[in-house]
Write a protein that holds these residues in place. Sequence first.
Motif, PDB file in Angstrom:
ATOM      1  N   GLY A   1       0.809  -1.207   0.000  1.00 44.00           N
ATOM      2  CA  GLY A   1       0.000   0.000   0.000  1.00 44.00           C
ATOM      3  C   GLY A   1       0.845   1.262   0.000  1.00 44.00           C
ATOM      4  N   THR A   2       1.948   1.225   0.738  1.00 42.60           N
ATOM      5  CA  THR A   2       2.852   2.373   0.760  1.00 42.60           C
ATOM      6  C   THR A   2       3.496   2.583  -0.601  1.00 42.60           C
ATOM      7  OG1 THR A   2       3.327   1.951   3.103  1.00 42.60           O
ATOM      8  CG2 THR A   2       4.856   3.378   1.917  1.00 42.60           C
ATOM      9  N   MET A   3       3.885   1.489  -1.230  1.00 40.78           N
ATOM     10  CA  MET A   3       4.494   1.592  -2.553  1.00 40.78           C
ATOM     11  C   MET A   3       3.504   2.141  -3.570  1.00 40.78           C
ATOM     12  SD  MET A   3       4.921   0.126  -5.786  1.00 40.78           S
ATOM     13  CE  MET A   3       4.330  -1.561  -5.709  1.00 40.78           C
ATOM     14  N   HIS A   4       2.280   1.575  -3.611  1.00 40.85           N
ATOM     15  CA  HIS A   4       1.270   2.031  -4.569  1.00 40.85           C
ATOM     16  C   HIS A   4       0.825   3.463  -4.288  1.00 40.85           C
ATOM     17  CE1 HIS A   4       0.721  -1.649  -6.802  1.00 40.85           C
ATOM     18  NE2 HIS A   4       0.508  -2.351  -5.705  1.00 40.85           N
ATOM     19  N   GLY A   5       0.794   3.824  -3.003  1.00 35.51           N
ATOM     20  CA  GLY A   5       0.281   5.131  -2.645  1.00 35.51           C
ATOM     21  C   GLY A   5       1.262   6.272  -2.822  1.00 35.51           C
ATOM     22  N   PHE A   6       2.554   5.994  -2.622  1.00 30.83           N
ATOM     23  CA  PHE A   6       3.527   7.081  -2.602  1.00 30.83           C
ATOM     24  C   PHE A   6       4.678   6.924  -3.598  1.00 30.83           C
ATOM     25  CE2 PHE A   6       1.655   6.686   1.654  1.00 30.83           C
ATOM     26  CZ  PHE A   6       1.100   7.954   1.801  1.00 30.83           C
ATOM     27  N   PHE A   7       4.885   5.700  -4.117  1.00 29.19           N
ATOM     28  CA  PHE A   7       6.047   5.475  -4.980  1.00 29.19           C
ATOM     29  C   PHE A   7       5.700   4.691  -6.241  1.00 29.19           C
ATOM     30  CE2 PHE A   7       7.565   5.937  -0.638  1.00 29.19           C
ATOM     31  CZ  PHE A   7       8.584   6.865  -0.776  1.00 29.19           C
ATOM     32  N   GLU A   8       4.432   4.734  -6.641  1.00 30.76           N
ATOM     33  CA  GLU A   8       3.965   3.937  -7.782  1.00 30.76           C
ATOM     34  C   GLU A   8       4.805   4.172  -9.038  1.00 30.76           C
ATOM     35  OE1 GLU A   8       1.286   1.320  -9.837  1.00 30.76           O
ATOM     36  OE2 GLU A   8       1.327   1.811  -7.715  1.00 30.76           O
ATOM     37  N   TYR A   9       5.099   5.428  -9.324  1.00 34.72           N
ATOM     38  CA  TYR A   9       5.833   5.753 -10.551  1.00 34.72           C
ATOM     39  C   TYR A   9       7.194   6.376 -10.253  1.00 34.72           C
ATOM     40  CZ  TYR A   9       1.055   5.190 -12.151  1.00 34.72           C
ATOM     41  OH  TYR A   9      -0.209   4.696 -12.376  1.00 34.72           O
ATOM     42  N   SER A  10       7.681   6.124  -9.063  1.00 36.90           N
ATOM     43  CA  SER A  10       8.950   6.720  -8.637  1.00 36.90           C
ATOM     44  C   SER A  10      10.132   5.855  -9.062  1.00 36.90           C
ATOM     45  CB  SER A  10       8.961   6.884  -7.118  1.00 36.90           C
ATOM     46  OG  SER A  10      10.226   7.291  -6.657  1.00 36.90           O
ATOM     47  N   ALA A  11      11.253   6.532  -9.358  1.00 32.06           N
ATOM     48  CA  ALA A  11      12.499   5.824  -9.645  1.00 32.06           C
ATOM     49  C   ALA A  11      13.370   5.740  -8.395  1.00 32.06           C
ATOM     50  CB  ALA A  11      13.261   6.539 -10.756  1.00 32.06           C
ATOM     51  N   SER A  12      12.823   6.129  -7.262  1.00 32.87           N
ATOM     52  CA  SER A  12      13.566   6.120  -6.003  1.00 32.87           C
ATOM     53  C   SER A  12      13.879   4.699  -5.569  1.00 32.87           C
ATOM     54  CB  SER A  12      12.737   6.816  -4.917  1.00 32.87           C
ATOM     55  OG  SER A  12      13.285   6.569  -3.645  1.00 32.87           O
ATOM     56  N   PRO A  13      15.032   4.492  -4.944  1.00 31.16           N
ATOM     57  CA  PRO A  13      15.350   3.167  -4.402  1.00 31.16           C
ATOM     58  C   PRO A  13      14.378   2.729  -3.322  1.00 31.16           C
ATOM     59  CG  PRO A  13      17.028   4.801  -3.803  1.00 31.16           C
ATOM     60  CD  PRO A  13      16.147   5.447  -4.794  1.00 31.16           C
ATOM     61  N   VAL A  14      13.651   3.696  -2.739  1.00 25.91           N
ATOM     62  CA  VAL A  14      12.648   3.334  -1.723  1.00 25.91           C
ATOM     63  C   VAL A  14      11.574   2.440  -2.333  1.00 25.91           C
ATOM     64  CG1 VAL A  14      10.894   4.238  -0.152  1.00 25.91           C
ATOM     65  CG2 VAL A  14      13.071   5.442  -0.418  1.00 25.91           C
ATOM     66  N   ARG A  15      11.211   2.727  -3.578  1.00 31.95           N
ATOM     67  CA  ARG A  15      10.209   1.891  -4.254  1.00 31.95           C
ATOM     68  C   ARG A  15      10.701   0.445  -4.360  1.00 31.95           C
ATOM     69  NH1 ARG A  15       8.276  -0.552  -8.675  1.00 31.95           N
ATOM     70  NH2 ARG A  15       6.114  -0.093  -9.309  1.00 31.95           N
ATOM     71  N   THR A  16      11.945   0.285  -4.728  1.00 32.07           N
ATOM     72  CA  THR A  16      12.527  -1.057  -4.849  1.00 32.07           C
ATOM     73  C   THR A  16      12.531  -1.761  -3.499  1.00 32.07           C
ATOM     74  OG1 THR A  16      13.934  -0.346  -6.671  1.00 32.07           O
ATOM     75  CG2 THR A  16      14.581  -2.354  -5.519  1.00 32.07           C
ATOM     76  N   ILE A  17      12.881  -1.034  -2.448  1.00 29.40           N
ATOM     77  CA  ILE A  17      12.914  -1.615  -1.106  1.00 29.40           C
ATOM     78  C   ILE A  17      11.513  -2.060  -0.671  1.00 29.40           C
ATOM     79  CG2 ILE A  17      13.321  -1.099   1.330  1.00 29.40           C
ATOM     80  CD1 ILE A  17      15.585   0.781   0.379  1.00 29.40           C
ATOM     81  N   LEU A  18      10.524  -1.200  -0.908  1.00 26.54           N
ATOM     82  CA  LEU A  18       9.154  -1.531  -0.522  1.00 26.54           C
ATOM     83  C   LEU A  18       8.629  -2.740  -1.286  1.00 26.54           C
ATOM     84  CD1 LEU A  18       7.648   2.071  -0.343  1.00 26.54           C
ATOM     85  CD2 LEU A  18       7.995   0.520   1.589  1.00 26.54           C
ATOM     86  N   TRP A  19       8.881  -2.789  -2.593  1.00 27.22           N
ATOM     87  CA  TRP A  19       8.394  -3.904  -3.402  1.00 27.22           C
ATOM     88  C   TRP A  19       9.128  -5.194  -3.046  1.00 27.22           C
ATOM     89  CZ3 TRP A  19       4.386  -5.650  -5.416  1.00 27.22           C
ATOM     90  CH2 TRP A  19       4.394  -6.638  -6.409  1.00 27.22           C
ATOM     91  N   THR A  20      10.410  -5.102  -2.800  1.00 27.23           N
ATOM     92  CA  THR A  20      11.166  -6.286  -2.374  1.00 27.23           C
ATOM     93  C   THR A  20      10.630  -6.818  -1.051  1.00 27.23           C
ATOM     94  OG1 THR A  20      13.169  -5.489  -3.483  1.00 27.23           O
ATOM     95  CG2 THR A  20      13.457  -7.176  -1.789  1.00 27.23           C
ATOM     96  N   GLY A  21      10.375  -5.911  -0.115  1.00 26.65           N
ATOM     97  CA  GLY A  21       9.812  -6.322   1.169  1.00 26.65           C
ATOM     98  C   GLY A  21       8.448  -6.964   1.019  1.00 26.65           C
TER      99      GLY A  21
END
Length: 224
Positions: free
Chosen positions: A56-76
């Motif tokens: 939910g955090t990834m879809h809500g705040f980093f859906e189209y982001s190139a930030s490494p945070v998106r990768t971390i959230l999706w990996t988790g």
Amino acid sequence: MIELTNPAVSLTDFALAIECAVFTLLLVRRPASDPLLRGWFVTFFASIAAASLLGGTMHGFFEYSASPVRTILWTGTLLAILLTSFAAWSIAAILQLDARASLWARCFAAAQLVVLSLVVLFVTREFLVAIVAYLPATIFLVTSLSLAYRRRRSPSLAWGVAGLVLVFVGAAVQQLGVTVHPVYLDHNTMYHVIQGIALWMIYRAAQWIVTAQPIVWRTHDIQT
């Protein structure tokens, strides 16, 4: 003001996280005649809560982001789903198999968890990895609960079987891209709604299983 990138998907993910967190706490506080299975059901719901919160955090705040945070959230998220499948394997093995076979099944599930975790961390983060993990685990669990229902005929076990079947329905809706509304009820949101209902049904089975007297293991029924 913070705006969610994909509000319907992320909010339903957060709702699932809250639902499963509540189930987890209720099971932890519930007196258990079968502490082993209670522990695995706690792991099952807690890992789904974690996956939903991260997703939910990834879809809500980093859906189209190139930030490494998106990768971390999706990996988790993927790793949490792998843990859910491990818990499902373990629950099914304990319910249906004898001690030796149950141990081997859980060793296999642990090996799968390790191998697929390495795949997620170092090879690919495609959702297919999660499907490879949870599809056979869910089939094994619905089979195990169905056989337990044949032995005990408890309505709670029937709820669990129906809930797991509904999980497959939700997954089919998601993979087929069934959409009622392109913004408020797309295929991912519909999957979350169906999953929320299914998890409540599975929880009904779980709370009965962990308190049942005698315990629900097939080996116990054979011996008695």
